[in-house]
Design an enzyme around this catalytic site. Sequence first.
Site, PDB file in Angstrom:
ATOM      1  N   SER A  44      53.765  19.624  43.429  1.00 37.05           N
ATOM      2  CA  SER A  44      52.559  19.679  44.155  1.00 37.05           C
ATOM      3  C   SER A  44      51.533  20.520  43.711  1.00 37.05           C
ATOM      4  O   SER A  44      50.355  20.434  44.219  1.00 37.05           O
ATOM      5  CB  SER A  44      52.736  19.614  45.714  1.00 37.05           C
ATOM      6  OG  SER A  44      53.289  20.806  46.131  1.00 37.05           O
TER       7      SER A  44
ATOM      8  N   SER B 193      62.848  26.372  31.512  1.00 34.86           N
ATOM      9  CA  SER B 193      62.387  25.974  30.322  1.00 34.86           C
ATOM     10  C   SER B 193      61.134  26.656  29.742  1.00 34.86           C
ATOM     11  O   SER B 193      61.040  26.782  28.518  1.00 34.86           O
ATOM     12  CB  SER B 193      61.607  24.385  30.724  1.00 34.86           C
ATOM     13  OG  SER B 193      62.560  23.372  31.106  1.00 34.86           O
ATOM     14  N   TYR B 194      60.340  27.569  30.453  1.00 33.66           N
ATOM     15  CA  TYR B 194      59.492  28.436  30.104  1.00 33.66           C
ATOM     16  C   TYR B 194      60.017  29.467  28.865  1.00 33.66           C
ATOM     17  O   TYR B 194      59.516  30.069  28.223  1.00 33.66           O
ATOM     18  CB  TYR B 194      58.702  28.982  31.313  1.00 33.66           C
ATOM     19  CG  TYR B 194      57.730  29.840  30.815  1.00 33.66           C
ATOM     20  CD1 TYR B 194      56.321  29.333  30.500  1.00 33.66           C
ATOM     21  CD2 TYR B 194      57.677  31.202  30.650  1.00 33.66           C
ATOM     22  CE1 TYR B 194      55.270  30.067  29.974  1.00 33.66           C
ATOM     23  CE2 TYR B 194      56.560  32.201  30.261  1.00 33.66           C
ATOM     24  CZ  TYR B 194      55.445  31.565  29.908  1.00 33.66           C
ATOM     25  OH  TYR B 194      54.489  32.049  29.662  1.00 33.66           O
ATOM     26  N   GLU B 195      61.548  29.711  29.277  1.00 35.35           N
ATOM     27  CA  GLU B 195      62.053  30.854  28.523  1.00 35.35           C
ATOM     28  C   GLU B 195      62.569  30.182  27.370  1.00 35.35           C
ATOM     29  O   GLU B 195      63.084  31.029  26.183  1.00 35.35           O
ATOM     30  CB  GLU B 195      63.146  31.487  29.250  1.00 35.35           C
ATOM     31  CG  GLU B 195      62.711  32.283  30.409  1.00 35.35           C
ATOM     32  CD  GLU B 195      62.179  31.684  31.617  1.00 35.35           C
ATOM     33  OE1 GLU B 195      61.339  32.142  32.346  1.00 35.35           O
ATOM     34  OE2 GLU B 195      62.694  30.332  32.021  1.00 35.35           O
TER      35      GLU B 195
ATOM     36  N   HIS C 181      51.645  24.085  38.373  1.00 34.91           N
ATOM     37  CA  HIS C 181      52.603  24.802  37.809  1.00 34.91           C
ATOM     38  C   HIS C 181      53.199  23.822  36.592  1.00 34.91           C
ATOM     39  O   HIS C 181      53.418  24.418  35.383  1.00 34.91           O
ATOM     40  CB  HIS C 181      53.786  25.321  38.910  1.00 34.91           C
ATOM     41  CG  HIS C 181      54.812  25.927  38.092  1.00 34.91           C
ATOM     42  ND1 HIS C 181      55.967  25.577  37.875  1.00 34.91           N
ATOM     43  CD2 HIS C 181      54.595  27.374  37.814  1.00 34.91           C
ATOM     44  CE1 HIS C 181      56.897  26.438  37.560  1.00 34.91           C
ATOM     45  NE2 HIS C 181      56.228  27.443  37.468  1.00 34.91           N
TER      46      HIS C 181
ATOM     47  N   VAL D 253      64.235  20.531  31.573  1.00 36.28           N
ATOM     48  CA  VAL D 253      63.769  19.665  32.232  1.00 36.28           C
ATOM     49  C   VAL D 253      62.704  20.268  33.138  1.00 36.28           C
ATOM     50  O   VAL D 253      62.863  21.124  33.916  1.00 36.28           O
ATOM     51  CB  VAL D 253      64.861  18.963  32.948  1.00 36.28           C
ATOM     52  CG1 VAL D 253      64.089  17.827  34.031  1.00 36.28           C
ATOM     53  CG2 VAL D 253      65.887  18.141  32.271  1.00 36.28           C
ATOM     54  N   LEU D 254      61.401  19.446  33.012  1.00 36.54           N
ATOM     55  CA  LEU D 254      60.280  19.784  33.949  1.00 36.54           C
ATOM     56  C   LEU D 254      59.955  18.558  34.788  1.00 36.54           C
ATOM     57  O   LEU D 254      59.656  17.688  34.411  1.00 36.54           O
ATOM     58  CB  LEU D 254      59.132  20.315  33.079  1.00 36.54           C
ATOM     59  CG  LEU D 254      59.419  21.626  32.244  1.00 36.54           C
ATOM     60  CD1 LEU D 254      58.253  21.932  31.602  1.00 36.54           C
ATOM     61  CD2 LEU D 254      59.751  22.966  33.428  1.00 36.54           C
ATOM     62  N   ILE D 255      60.065  18.894  36.172  1.00 37.09           N
ATOM     63  CA  ILE D 255      59.633  17.808  36.956  1.00 37.09           C
ATOM     64  C   ILE D 255      58.487  18.208  37.919  1.00 37.09           C
ATOM     65  O   ILE D 255      58.409  19.249  38.359  1.00 37.09           O
ATOM     66  CB  ILE D 255      60.885  17.519  38.099  1.00 37.09           C
ATOM     67  CG1 ILE D 255      62.011  17.204  37.200  1.00 37.09           C
ATOM     68  CG2 ILE D 255      60.409  16.387  39.072  1.00 37.09           C
ATOM     69  CD1 ILE D 255      63.226  17.030  38.025  1.00 37.09           C
TER      70      ILE D 255
ATOM     71  N   ARG E 152      66.284   9.332  32.582  1.00 33.55           N
ATOM     72  CA  ARG E 152      66.085   9.586  31.036  1.00 33.55           C
ATOM     73  C   ARG E 152      67.545  10.406  30.641  1.00 33.55           C
ATOM     74  O   ARG E 152      67.586  10.464  29.461  1.00 33.55           O
ATOM     75  CB  ARG E 152      64.909  10.588  30.807  1.00 33.55           C
ATOM     76  CG  ARG E 152      63.709   9.486  30.767  1.00 33.55           C
ATOM     77  CD  ARG E 152      62.490  10.127  30.934  1.00 33.55           C
ATOM     78  NE  ARG E 152      61.342   9.289  30.747  1.00 33.55           N
ATOM     79  CZ  ARG E 152      60.614   8.288  32.045  1.00 33.55           C
ATOM     80  NH1 ARG E 152      61.583   8.525  32.832  1.00 33.55           N
ATOM     81  NH2 ARG E 152      59.897   7.422  31.676  1.00 33.55           N
TER      82      ARG E 152
END
EC number: 2.5.1.78
Length: 169
Positions: A95, A61-63, A98, A90-92, A137
């Site tokens: 802990s 996703s960062y790219e 980040h 998708v970012l999950i 989702r």
Amino acid sequence: MAVKGLGKPDQVYDGSKIRVGIIHARWNRVIIDALVKGAIERMASLGVEEKNIIIETVPGSYELPWGTKRFVDRQAKLGEPLDVVIPIGVLIKGSTMHFEYISDSTTHALMNLQEKVDMPVIFGLLTCMTEEQALARAGIDEAHSMHNHGEDWGAAAVEMAVKFGKNAF
């Protein structure tokens, strides 16, 4: 707390004349694949032809912001410009911090990208607290399934391209 999606617009939009780019991350691939499929199916139901949906990938996703800009530029250089683009990621949450850094920076970069590429950039980034939320989702968690958010992004892409795209005026 089920979210029902965009709802029906006041008008049905004909996507038969638009070209859509989908660029997606490969991280969390099962979820990504469902979201991409949902977007494609919804756009097809609105008349977007399969040949006018161009798909590209990036590692994560960062790219997405950089990849999206280059993707749009490449299509224009090839003489096959896009009318709208849907970056999907998708970012999950894990802990560490980040998740927060990537979510925030990617969201802002995608938002600012619209002015740079002069076209609608649909926000197709899921930012979820758990994998279960992401599965729901994407419409693939049978126990807690919501609708597939990719469908919303496909509908938004068609509406934005038809109403506000370069050929709309």
